[in-house]
Design a protein around this motif. Sequence first.
Motif, PDB file in Angstrom:
ATOM      1  N   LEU A  28       0.834  -1.195   0.000  1.00  0.00           N
ATOM      2  CA  LEU A  28       0.000   0.000   0.000  1.00  0.00           C
ATOM      3  C   LEU A  28       0.869   1.245   0.000  1.00  0.00           C
ATOM      4  O   LEU A  28       1.913   1.299   0.653  1.00  0.00           O
ATOM      5  CB  LEU A  28      -0.897   0.004   1.248  1.00  0.00           C
ATOM      6  CG  LEU A  28      -2.065  -0.966   1.261  1.00  0.00           C
ATOM      7  CD1 LEU A  28      -2.904  -0.763   2.499  1.00  0.00           C
ATOM      8  CD2 LEU A  28      -2.912  -0.791   0.029  1.00  0.00           C
ATOM      9  N   ASN A  29       0.391   2.248  -0.715  1.00  0.00           N
ATOM     10  CA  ASN A  29       1.036   3.537  -0.796  1.00  0.00           C
ATOM     11  C   ASN A  29       2.391   3.489  -1.494  1.00  0.00           C
ATOM     12  O   ASN A  29       3.277   4.271  -1.209  1.00  0.00           O
ATOM     13  CB  ASN A  29       1.198   4.165   0.609  1.00  0.00           C
ATOM     14  CG  ASN A  29       1.418   5.656   0.526  1.00  0.00           C
ATOM     15  OD1 ASN A  29       0.954   6.289  -0.404  1.00  0.00           O
ATOM     16  ND2 ASN A  29       2.168   6.206   1.476  1.00  0.00           N
ATOM     17  N   ASP A  57       2.401   9.632   1.193  1.00  0.00           N
ATOM     18  CA  ASP A  57       3.201  10.100   2.326  1.00  0.00           C
ATOM     19  C   ASP A  57       4.326   9.108   2.568  1.00  0.00           C
ATOM     20  O   ASP A  57       4.621   8.281   1.720  1.00  0.00           O
ATOM     21  CB  ASP A  57       2.335  10.339   3.575  1.00  0.00           C
ATOM     22  CG  ASP A  57       1.621   9.076   4.028  1.00  0.00           C
ATOM     23  OD1 ASP A  57       1.926   7.995   3.498  1.00  0.00           O
ATOM     24  OD2 ASP A  57       0.751   9.185   4.891  1.00  0.00           O
ATOM     25  N   GLN A  59       4.713   6.628   4.663  1.00  0.00           N
ATOM     26  CA  GLN A  59       4.484   5.299   5.226  1.00  0.00           C
ATOM     27  C   GLN A  59       4.267   4.274   4.122  1.00  0.00           C
ATOM     28  O   GLN A  59       3.753   4.570   3.053  1.00  0.00           O
ATOM     29  CB  GLN A  59       3.261   5.325   6.148  1.00  0.00           C
ATOM     30  CG  GLN A  59       3.485   6.189   7.361  1.00  0.00           C
ATOM     31  CD  GLN A  59       2.299   6.148   8.303  1.00  0.00           C
ATOM     32  OE1 GLN A  59       1.214   5.767   7.902  1.00  0.00           O
ATOM     33  NE2 GLN A  59       2.525   6.537   9.534  1.00  0.00           N
ATOM     34  N   HIS A  96      -4.377  -8.602   4.909  1.00  0.00           N
ATOM     35  CA  HIS A  96      -5.071  -7.399   4.457  1.00  0.00           C
ATOM     36  C   HIS A  96      -5.163  -6.329   5.524  1.00  0.00           C
ATOM     37  O   HIS A  96      -6.238  -5.848   5.860  1.00  0.00           O
ATOM     38  CB  HIS A  96      -6.481  -7.736   3.968  1.00  0.00           C
ATOM     39  CG  HIS A  96      -6.467  -8.771   2.898  1.00  0.00           C
ATOM     40  ND1 HIS A  96      -6.090  -8.500   1.613  1.00  0.00           N
ATOM     41  CD2 HIS A  96      -6.761 -10.076   2.939  1.00  0.00           C
ATOM     42  CE1 HIS A  96      -6.163  -9.607   0.888  1.00  0.00           C
ATOM     43  NE2 HIS A  96      -6.566 -10.580   1.668  1.00  0.00           N
ATOM     44  N   PHE A  99      -3.674   0.881   6.836  1.00  0.00           N
ATOM     45  CA  PHE A  99      -2.958   1.848   7.664  1.00  0.00           C
ATOM     46  C   PHE A  99      -3.729   2.165   8.938  1.00  0.00           C
ATOM     47  O   PHE A  99      -3.149   2.585   9.935  1.00  0.00           O
ATOM     48  CB  PHE A  99      -2.712   3.129   6.875  1.00  0.00           C
ATOM     49  CG  PHE A  99      -1.654   2.977   5.826  1.00  0.00           C
ATOM     50  CD1 PHE A  99      -1.993   2.847   4.499  1.00  0.00           C
ATOM     51  CD2 PHE A  99      -0.320   2.961   6.183  1.00  0.00           C
ATOM     52  CE1 PHE A  99      -1.007   2.706   3.533  1.00  0.00           C
ATOM     53  CE2 PHE A  99       0.670   2.816   5.217  1.00  0.00           C
ATOM     54  CZ  PHE A  99       0.322   2.685   3.889  1.00  0.00           C
ATOM     55  N   SER A 100      -5.041   1.978   8.893  1.00  0.00           N
ATOM     56  CA  SER A 100      -5.839   2.348  10.061  1.00  0.00           C
ATOM     57  C   SER A 100      -5.706   1.332  11.186  1.00  0.00           C
ATOM     58  O   SER A 100      -5.849   1.694  12.346  1.00  0.00           O
ATOM     59  CB  SER A 100      -7.303   2.465   9.648  1.00  0.00           C
ATOM     60  OG  SER A 100      -7.650   1.370   8.837  1.00  0.00           O
ATOM     61  N   ASN A 101      -5.418   0.068  10.844  1.00  0.00           N
ATOM     62  CA  ASN A 101      -5.365  -0.886  11.946  1.00  0.00           C
ATOM     63  C   ASN A 101      -3.951  -1.340  12.297  1.00  0.00           C
ATOM     64  O   ASN A 101      -3.752  -2.362  12.935  1.00  0.00           O
ATOM     65  CB  ASN A 101      -6.285  -2.097  11.688  1.00  0.00           C
ATOM     66  CG  ASN A 101      -6.046  -2.711  10.333  1.00  0.00           C
ATOM     67  OD1 ASN A 101      -5.154  -2.305   9.615  1.00  0.00           O
ATOM     68  ND2 ASN A 101      -6.875  -3.687   9.993  1.00  0.00           N
TER      69      ASN A 101
END
Lengths: 176, 406
Positions: A28-29, A57, A59, A96, A99-101
């Motif tokens: 991701l990202n 960003d 991360q 899966h 970033f939120s968890n």
Amino acid sequence: MDSAAASAIPRGQVDLVDFVDWSGVECLNQSTSHSLTNALKQGYRDDVGLHLESDADEQLLIYIPFTQVIKLHSVVIKGPEEEGPKTVKLFTNKEHMGFSNVSDFPSSDSIALSPDNLKGKPVNLKYVKFQNVRSLTIFIEDNQGGNDVSKVQKIVLYGTTVDTTNMKDLKKIEEH
Amino acid sequence: MVLEATMICIDNSEWTRNGDYSPSRFQAQAEAVNLICGAKTQSNPENTVGVLTMAGKGVRVLVTPTSDLGKILSCMHGLEIGGELNLTAGIQVAQLALKHRQNKKQQQRIIVFAGSPIKYDKKTLEAIGRKLKKNSVSLDIVDFGECDDGKPEKLETLISVVNNNDSSHIVRVPPGPNALSDVLMSTPIFTGDGDGGSGFAAAAAAAAAGGMSGFDFGVDPNIDPELALALRVSMEEERARQEAAAKKAAEEAAKQEKEGEQASSSHDATMAEPDSSSASAVDDKRHKLTDDETALLEQALAMSMDDPKSTNVAVADTDMSEATADDQELAFALQMSVQDNVKDSSTHSEMSKALEDQSFVSSILNSLPGVDPNDASVKDLLASLQGQSEPLQKQNEDKPENEGDK
């Protein structure tokens, strides 16, 4: 001297790149031009011109599933001095993630990379926590220089396999 | 055929009460939503779609991502209009709904309908956009309804921040006669980045436009392939036949001065066939116009003559060689006279000259057994054919002679 030791494989361990399940690898990202394969795949990762870069960003969230259960011993993360990763968190067997968890549960191990590490010195992990690993999630939280973009040159995983059956090796018993 | 989970964010704020899209902004939006749901589920059966409303009392998820089209359509009923659009909350809730989708392998997509003004500033929107990009969520925005200053720019920046590899789009639909759904159908939102729902979109577009099933001849080849094939074959045969006839007609039109009947006969034949404007050259059109007159004339004369030979002329095939000499002359004369009537080009000037030769015409008429030059109808016929006063006078001269004969 240090770099020579760094490039040698720790005793008894193998490079786990052969056991990576490439169909499920996700990042991701990442920026589209500089993707995870540049840092992970054999051949690509040794190419100095190719690296993994973050996009929106600094991360990065890397998800690596394996074809069989492994024990993870140590990792090598190489990157440039300024934009190389600093705080890296590792999670095992969590599919899966987003970033939120990342902060929802404690990581299996959290490492702070020094400039030595970025040059190739392996980081020994808490081996006991990585005894039964089906998939690994690497969360790069920030980088050395505090920049907006993190860059990773090379990621190598060292460990051993637990002797599980590799289905591809199964052969039919021939009838006589 | 991308495997996708989509969340559609509906604007049910007060601004959607407006009627500049028929029947109202909200209704147009609802139709568009229905179409999009259909397209998504058709392009890949494992796709899921969810719906939430952004205005009203607060953001409310009507249905979580599901592949059940009926559930989605039913939840669109009974929606109330009111409140103000809460874009940021709507997008965040959509993101959350997508995060908890059943099939993690699906790509995440959010489709936003923005019918009211946007009260957020660019910074907030950019922050949201970055978050979406970080979590690899694609965003489509349908900008309709209110267009206050700054709204298009704000939405453009949002899309540009989120956009990754051209997977996010913004569509501006101005108010007008076209339905919102029709305009959307041609956009990448519908066509799903190239392949995927384009088949459905094309069919739906054709259906909306023509009221047909979207396939040629109004028959779905999937349902009835034989019928569709038969229709297509017959259409091609017809076209080929018309082209051949048109070609022949064009050739004969070139030879018209010498063999006038050929043209008229062939044009009678073409008249019997279904009209095809593409096949007809200018000549054909003109001849078709005069064909009616010619046919009528011929029929009238045929009846008066009671001659089976002349009826052949009326319904003749293109084969001229079978025609007899009488028919030739008669048809030739009629052809020339009709052309003279229409005041054609110089190619026919020779014929008109021949027509002017009164003796020639009367000799023809006299040779016909049933025709009585004294007959009023014949005289009128001649008068109309000639269209000149001189021949009329001549006829009057002939008349007393004939009377004398009788």
